[in-house]
Design an enzyme around this catalytic site. Sequence first.
Site, PDB file in Angstrom:
ATOM      1  N   HIS A   1      49.979  30.531  26.065  1.00 24.55           N
ATOM      2  CA  HIS A   1      50.781  29.314  25.929  1.00 24.55           C
ATOM      3  C   HIS A   1      52.216  29.593  26.380  1.00 24.55           C
ATOM      4  CE1 HIS A   1      51.251  25.308  24.196  1.00 24.55           C
ATOM      5  NE2 HIS A   1      52.451  25.687  23.839  1.00 24.55           N
TER       6      HIS A   1
ATOM      7  N   SER B   1      55.488  20.406  29.493  1.00 25.70           N
ATOM      8  CA  SER B   1      54.774  21.564  28.956  1.00 25.70           C
ATOM      9  C   SER B   1      54.667  21.474  27.448  1.00 25.70           C
ATOM     10  CB  SER B   1      55.517  22.856  29.328  1.00 25.70           C
ATOM     11  OG  SER B   1      55.578  23.031  30.716  1.00 25.70           O
ATOM     12  N   SER B   2      53.509  21.833  26.912  1.00 27.06           N
ATOM     13  CA  SER B   2      53.281  21.895  25.470  1.00 27.06           C
ATOM     14  C   SER B   2      53.547  20.529  24.830  1.00 27.06           C
ATOM     15  CB  SER B   2      54.150  22.999  24.855  1.00 27.06           C
ATOM     16  OG  SER B   2      53.779  23.277  23.525  1.00 27.06           O
ATOM     17  N   SER B   3      54.542  20.415  23.959  1.00 27.52           N
ATOM     18  CA  SER B   3      54.862  19.109  23.378  1.00 27.52           C
ATOM     19  C   SER B   3      55.189  18.095  24.471  1.00 27.52           C
ATOM     20  CB  SER B   3      56.053  19.241  22.422  1.00 27.52           C
ATOM     21  OG  SER B   3      56.399  18.002  21.862  1.00 27.52           O
TER      22      SER B   3
END
Length: 278
Positions: free
Chosen positions: A262, A121-123
């Site tokens: 997010h 997720s994300s990074s």
Amino acid sequence: MVHGALVSVSNFGSNPTSLQMNIYVPTKLATKPAVILAWHGCSGSGPMYASMTNYTSNGLQPFGLVRFMPHSAHDNNCWDVASNKTLTHEGGGDSNGLANMIRYTISKYEADPEKLFVTGSSSGAMMTNVLCAIYPDLFTARSGYSGVAAGCLAGSPGSSPASADPACANGQHIKTQQQWVSQVKAMYPSYNETYPRMQVWHGTADTLIHYLNLGEEIKEWSGLLDVTWSKNNTHTPQSAYTQMVYGDGTKFVAYSAVGVGHTVPVHEDVDLKWFGIQ
């Protein structure tokens, strides 16, 4: 090695950026087990991501999977997806250390090299893209939540919200499909085989990593996998989500989540079906 718990491993091989490997081996390991690798987002950790998701849950015990959740302790606990080292095959960056963790796991547990799956997720989603671009021969399939295209942050001074060039996260790196494909192929120029199957997710209300990045991921991976859009499935896998199918849907799909910020919540059941585990 303690089985049935997430434990730290320090002797997995070359670790140029001092990453932490955390691995979960079930009490009953399958013969030639599949492996799921899951990367946390910024400010997170391997154990934290394990607790936030169901990838180490008892419900997966019957499958005898090996799972690991590594940890980055630099740049606000973000994965380096920007430096030339990490964006180069065997370049000595974060991606290199993570690849060595994977090789260790294959060797140590006699894992099936045709069943190596990665998610984040994300990074962590950014790193799944980077790893599948730079070490495509190590992976079978991936699923990434709210990330950016591999190479989007190339040349940025860092990879965290505090250190990165904001143009990438803001959706300002708009390229043609061929530009993305060429950028990825330059990361591992001697590789001429197929790339892993891809599944990407993004929310339309994401204000940290702009929704425009989903379009860039789609251009990049549909190009690398040589598939074109075929249809949309609305309300899939739930209300307000749309599944965008490319080709026959076996190589690349994308999910757009209306009103979701997010990050897009992890959909473990969808991931496991995409991986072919259940």
